[in-house]
Design an enzyme around this catalytic site. Structure first.
Site, PDB file in Angstrom:
ATOM      1  N   LYS A   1     130.196 -71.905  93.791  1.00  0.00           N
ATOM      2  CA  LYS A   1     130.964 -73.014  93.203  1.00  0.00           C
ATOM      3  C   LYS A   1     132.241 -73.248  94.008  1.00  0.00           C
ATOM      4  O   LYS A   1     132.640 -74.392  94.237  1.00  0.00           O
ATOM      5  CB  LYS A   1     131.316 -72.719  91.731  1.00  0.00           C
TER       6      LYS A   1
ATOM      7  N   LYS B   1     116.558 -73.287  95.682  1.00  0.00           N
ATOM      8  CA  LYS B   1     116.543 -73.432  94.224  1.00  0.00           C
ATOM      9  C   LYS B   1     116.568 -74.891  93.790  1.00  0.00           C
ATOM     10  O   LYS B   1     117.360 -75.676  94.309  1.00  0.00           O
ATOM     11  CB  LYS B   1     117.768 -72.704  93.665  1.00  0.00           C
TER      12      LYS B   1
ATOM     13  N   LYS C   1     120.310 -78.972  89.089  1.00  0.00           N
ATOM     14  CA  LYS C   1     120.797 -80.279  88.658  1.00  0.00           C
ATOM     15  C   LYS C   1     121.770 -80.860  89.668  1.00  0.00           C
ATOM     16  O   LYS C   1     121.760 -82.045  89.950  1.00  0.00           O
ATOM     17  CB  LYS C   1     121.496 -80.145  87.313  1.00  0.00           C
TER      18      LYS C   1
HETATM   19  P1  TYM Z   1     121.351 -73.743  83.696  1.00  0.00           P
HETATM   20  O1  TYM Z   1     121.697 -74.843  82.780  1.00  0.00           O
HETATM   21  O2  TYM Z   1     121.731 -73.833  85.123  1.00  0.00           O
HETATM   22  O3  TYM Z   1     119.825 -73.421  83.627  1.00  0.00           O
HETATM   23  C1  TYM Z   1     119.201 -73.184  82.380  1.00  0.00           C
HETATM   24  C2  TYM Z   1     118.065 -72.205  82.530  1.00  0.00           C
HETATM   25  O4  TYM Z   1     117.164 -72.672  83.505  1.00  0.00           O
HETATM   26  C3  TYM Z   1     116.975 -71.668  84.484  1.00  0.00           C
HETATM   27  N1  TYM Z   1     116.847 -72.283  85.811  1.00  0.00           N
HETATM   28  C4  TYM Z   1     115.931 -71.924  86.698  1.00  0.00           C
HETATM   29  N2  TYM Z   1     114.949 -71.019  86.651  1.00  0.00           N
HETATM   30  C5  TYM Z   1     114.153 -70.924  87.723  1.00  0.00           C
HETATM   31  N3  TYM Z   1     114.289 -71.688  88.836  1.00  0.00           N
HETATM   32  C6  TYM Z   1     115.265 -72.618  88.930  1.00  0.00           C
HETATM   33  N4  TYM Z   1     115.363 -73.375  90.004  1.00  0.00           N
HETATM   34  C7  TYM Z   1     116.155 -72.764  87.834  1.00  0.00           C
HETATM   35  N5  TYM Z   1     117.209 -73.571  87.575  1.00  0.00           N
HETATM   36  C8  TYM Z   1     117.633 -73.244  86.332  1.00  0.00           C
HETATM   37  C9  TYM Z   1     118.221 -70.795  84.424  1.00  0.00           C
HETATM   38  O5  TYM Z   1     117.951 -69.501  84.904  1.00  0.00           O
HETATM   39  C10 TYM Z   1     118.534 -70.822  82.961  1.00  0.00           C
HETATM   40  O6  TYM Z   1     117.768 -69.867  82.296  1.00  0.00           O
HETATM   41  N6  TYM Z   1     124.599 -70.191  82.645  1.00  0.00           N
HETATM   42  C11 TYM Z   1     123.398 -70.794  82.188  1.00  0.00           C
HETATM   43  C12 TYM Z   1     123.458 -71.342  80.761  1.00  0.00           C
HETATM   44  C13 TYM Z   1     123.871 -70.296  79.782  1.00  0.00           C
HETATM   45  C14 TYM Z   1     123.059 -69.236  79.293  1.00  0.00           C
HETATM   46  C15 TYM Z   1     123.892 -68.504  78.418  1.00  0.00           C
HETATM   47  C16 TYM Z   1     121.748 -68.839  79.520  1.00  0.00           C
HETATM   48  C17 TYM Z   1     125.093 -70.204  79.204  1.00  0.00           C
HETATM   49  N7  TYM Z   1     125.105 -69.112  78.391  1.00  0.00           N
HETATM   50  C18 TYM Z   1     123.426 -67.367  77.736  1.00  0.00           C
HETATM   51  C19 TYM Z   1     121.290 -67.697  78.845  1.00  0.00           C
HETATM   52  C20 TYM Z   1     122.127 -66.991  77.987  1.00  0.00           C
HETATM   53  C21 TYM Z   1     123.119 -71.968  83.112  1.00  0.00           C
HETATM   54  O7  TYM Z   1     123.975 -72.523  83.734  1.00  0.00           O
HETATM   55  O8  TYM Z   1     121.873 -72.365  83.083  1.00  0.00           O
END
Ligand code: TYM
Length: 329
Positions: A111, A194, A197
């Site tokens: 980031k 990866k 978004k």
């Molecule tokens: P976020 O919003 O980036 O993604 C949400 C979930 O999708 C999974 N993910 C992926 N898995 C595999 N390949 C990819 N390319 C990929 N992109 C996203 C992420 O691993 C995630 O499971 N920090 C987290 C949100 C969060 C969270 C939590 C998750 C906040 N608190 C507590 C679990 C538990 C995030 O930014 O996810």
């Protein structure tokens, strides 16, 4: 009974990475465990979304969650900011988190590199808020993609640290969960590691067939294998990874053989890949719009989920406050 929690930031629409990394496991787990699933709207504030878009971002993700098969009668669905116990625990866990260890997380370094003008404290303590999300329900399993592994490690560290400092056994150490398999990392279509978004390289659950086909047909490839057994480029490895997630095993082995014999036609592989992605996403897409327009249903889902989540969070916070030493006069 095991307690499961997972969440997704309320930025943009859900993509294949979110679905295969987290949601698919979650929709299966909700039949076997007590599940909480939430929308991380506080986390999304690190990038300062516009106030007029804030609520609709949450509504979009909620509709997409439900369209993926999350069942509000089985799981508790809620918005992070509506459970204030999360923010309370976040403050307390911040006191146990050290600047050096937070600065070393890969996501923070990424980031900072991508956005050097917005290195706010919320970004640094992002994993602490995530730990609060998980620990507030004393969750055992967290279905997430591979990109969240390091955050889970910090969560375990904070759970241990809290228990040790206050000589209690309040928090279990949660595990990243994927039905006994390796955690999934869905690659982007641009040859990058990866799908994300902010990377603009994704296929979204709301994409129609034409858009999906166009995106896949444009995916980066190489000039093709020339000698049998030569190593595969990262771009083609990515296409095979996607194929192995969405297609039948015999389809994957067919293209693998073609590759090994150097007779593969990437155009054919992409057509197959696009068709198989559509098989997974088009039924979900059809449900999203219907759910998005049903405000009464969305209100019911969130009110039910929030009161369940708050009851669970309040029970944990009672133990936490007691351990820390808060007392009423
Ligand atoms: P976020 O919003 O980036 O993604 C949400 C979930 O999708 C999974 N993910 C992926 N898995 C595999 N390949 C990819 N390319 C990929 N992109 C996203 C992420 O691993 C995630 O499971 N920090 C987290 C949100 C969060 C969270 C939590 C998750 C906040 N608190 C507590 C679990 C538990 C995030 O930014 O996810």
């Amino acid at each position: 009974m095991k307690i499961v929690l997972s969440g997704i930031r309320s930025t943009g629409h859900l993509h294949l990475g979110n679905y295969f990394g987290a949601l698919k496991n979650f929709t299966q787990l909700q039949h076997q465990a007590k599940c909480y699933f939430f929308i991380a709207d506080l986390h999304s504030l690190t990038t300062h979304p516009k106030s007029e878009e804030f609520h609709s971002n949450v509504k979009i993700i909620l509709s997409e969650y439900l369209a993926c098969g999350l069942d509000p009668e089985k799981s508790s669905l809620y918005v992070q900011s509506s459970v204030p116990e999360v923010s309370e625990l976040y403050v307390l866990l911040n006191m146990l988190s050290y600047k050096g260890e937070l600065e070393r997380t890969a996501s923070f370094k990424d980031k900072v590199r991508l956005n050097p003008n917005n290195v706010n404290a919320g970004l640094l303590t992002y994993p602490v808020l995530m730990a609060a999300d998980i620990l507030v329900h004393r969750a055992n399993w967290v279905p997430v993609g591979k990109d969240q592994e390091q955050h889970l490690e910090i969560t375990r560290l904070l759970a241990r640290r809290f228990n040790k400092l206050y000589d209690v056994d309040v928090f279990p150490e949660p595990e990243a969960y994927n039905f006994g398999n390796n955690l999934v990392k869905i690659p982007g279509l641009d040859g990058s590691g990866k799908m994300g978004k902010s990377e603009g390289n994704g296929i979204y659950l709301i994409d129609d067939q034409k858009t999906i086909t166009k995106k896949v047909m444009r995916a980066v490839t190489d000039s093709g294998p020339t000698t049998p057994g030569s190593p595969m480029s990262p771009e083609i490895t990515n296409l095979f990874t996607l194929l192995s997630v969405v297609s039948e095993p015999q389809v994957v082995s067919y293209f693998r053989e073609q590759y090994d014999k150097c007779t593969i036609r990437y155009g054919d592989l992409k057509k197959q890949l696009a068709a198989d992605i559509c098989k997974h996403t088009l039924p979900i897409r059809a449900r999203i719009e219907e759910i998005f327009n049903d405000n009464a249903y969305l209100k019911y889902v969130i009110e039910k989920g929030t009161s369940e989540a708050r009851a669970s969070a309040e029970a944990t916070m009672k133990l936490v406050r007691e351990a820390v030493g808060f007392k009423l006069f």
